[in-house]
Scaffold this motif. Structure first.
Motif, short mmCIF file in Angstrom:
data_model
loop_
_atom_site.label_atom_id
_atom_site.label_comp_id
_atom_site.label_asym_id
_atom_site.label_seq_id
_atom_site.Cartn_x
_atom_site.Cartn_y
_atom_site.Cartn_z
N CYS A 112 28.20 -21.52 61.14
CA CYS A 112 27.30 -21.68 62.28
C CYS A 112 26.14 -22.55 61.84
O CYS A 112 25.55 -22.32 60.78
N HIS A 139 22.61 -15.00 60.04
CA HIS A 139 23.13 -16.33 60.37
C HIS A 139 23.85 -16.96 59.18
O HIS A 139 24.91 -17.58 59.34
N SER A 199 30.03 -18.36 73.85
CA SER A 199 29.24 -17.43 73.06
C SER A 199 29.23 -16.06 73.71
O SER A 199 29.15 -15.95 74.94
N HIS A 215 24.93 -20.32 69.25
CA HIS A 215 25.50 -20.60 67.94
C HIS A 215 25.86 -22.09 67.90
O HIS A 215 25.64 -22.81 68.87
N CYS A 268 20.79 -18.04 64.35
CA CYS A 268 21.22 -17.13 65.41
C CYS A 268 20.88 -15.68 65.12
O CYS A 268 21.41 -14.78 65.78
N GLN A 295 27.41 -12.56 67.06
CA GLN A 295 26.62 -12.16 65.90
C GLN A 295 27.44 -11.16 65.07
O GLN A 295 27.65 -10.04 65.50
N TRP A 296 27.88 -11.54 63.84
CA TRP A 296 27.74 -12.80 63.16
C TRP A 296 29.10 -13.19 62.62
O TRP A 296 29.36 -13.14 61.42
#
Length: 317
Positions: A240, A248, A200, A205, A244, A153-154
């Motif tokens: 992505c 995102h 991840s 994702h 998420c 993230q992210w």
């Protein structure tokens, strides 16, 4: 004589039926001609079924499969619509009709047709889908380049396994004069088989390079892989594709497909910058207060030849 008009009536009926068949053939021929003219006038975008232009060795097969599926769906749709319209016209109630029309309980041949044909079509489509999916997920061949893609993230981190260097990304800065310059860029050599190893660092994702016509989820605690062979030099957008979190939409990256010599230069630039080693893909959020020695034991993917001393744990306390 009352029966003397029968031959004339039968002749008129045959003539009417023959004329109906001729009109049907003419209409069908016109439909085919119109379809050919429409298809021949399609732009490349329409011929691809509005897919982006693929830039991998498998792109043509993926595009052909996509277009074929829509063509067959359209054929089924046209036949269904034609039958509906035919029944509406052929069996519509006339002013001279009295009472209810003849009631039929069932029609065995039609019911068999409407059962067998859809089952056959679904079976064929399912088989072709599995066949295409197996090609897209085939990792049996040894890749020339392996990249461990780490979703977080992210943003994105990239471990270039063969070159033993890495590139750590940061979240796109949408307030920057040129936000494009703030997102990470993945470098790949043209015409070389690349294997993506997906891990991840926090939540689910999805790794999607749009013009590769292929994407795959990145799931915490699970290592997913797929291979592609880029065939055209250029810069391509990636993002992505799985919701998420709050930012995102800013989880973006670019892919630069370059010549082998330019790829080697980029790897050397990362070495000169000091990005040597293997960036941790441990399942911890960015900045998590976990000791570096513990992070090194928590790797979700560790390629052959990489030891604990090679692991770089950015953000560990």
């Amino acid at each position: 004589m009352p029966g003397s008009d029968k031959p004339l009536v039968e002749s008129a009926r045959r003539s009417q039926a023959s004329g109906g068949r001729r009109r049907s053939k003419i209409a069908f021929g016109g439909l085919i001609a119109a379809s050919v003219m429409l298809l021949s006038g399609c732009t490349p975008v329409e011929k691809r079924g509005y897919l982006p232009k693929g830039v991998t060795s498998l792109s043509k097969e993926i595009t052909d499969f996509w277009v074929s599926a829509w063509v067959w769906a359209l054929v089924v749709g046209v036949i269904t619509w034609a039958m509906i319209v035919y029944c509406m016209i052929r069996y519509r109630r006339k002013k001279t009709d009295v009472g209810l029309p003849p009631q039929l309980a069932y029609n065995v041949p039609i019911e068999i047709l409407f059962t067998v044909v859809p089952i056959f079509m679904v079976a064929v489509f399912f088989g072709k889908t599995v066949q295409m999916e197996n090609k897209m997920l085939d990792t049996s061949q040894k890749p020339a380049v392996t990249v461990n893609v780490v979703g977080k993230q992210w943003s994105w981190d990239f471990n270039y396994v063969n070159a033993k260097v890495y590139d750590a990304g940061v979240q796109a800065d949408m307030s920057a004069p040129d936000p494009e310059t703030t997102i990470p860029t993945l470098y790949l050599p043209v015409d070389r088989k690349v294997e993506f190893v997906l891990t991840s660092r926090d939540v689910i994702h999805s790794f999607w390079v749009i013009q590769f016509l292929q994407k795959m989820d990145i799931i915490p605690g699970k290592v997913n892989k797929f291979q592609v062979t880029p065939t055209e030099i250029g810069t391509y957008q990636g993002k992505c594709a799985e919701l998420c979190g709050a930012y995102h939409s800013q989880m973006l990256f670019n892919v630069k497909v370059v010549s082998q010599s330019d790829y080697n230069k980029k790897m050397q630039q990362l070495r000169d910058r000091g990005n040597v080693g293997f960036l941790s893909n441990a399942l911890v959020r960015e900045g998590s207060a976990i000791e570096a020695k513990d992070q090194k034991k928590m790797q979700q993917y560790l390629p052959n030849g990489v030891t604990g001393s090679d692991i770089v744990t950015e953000g560990a306390k």
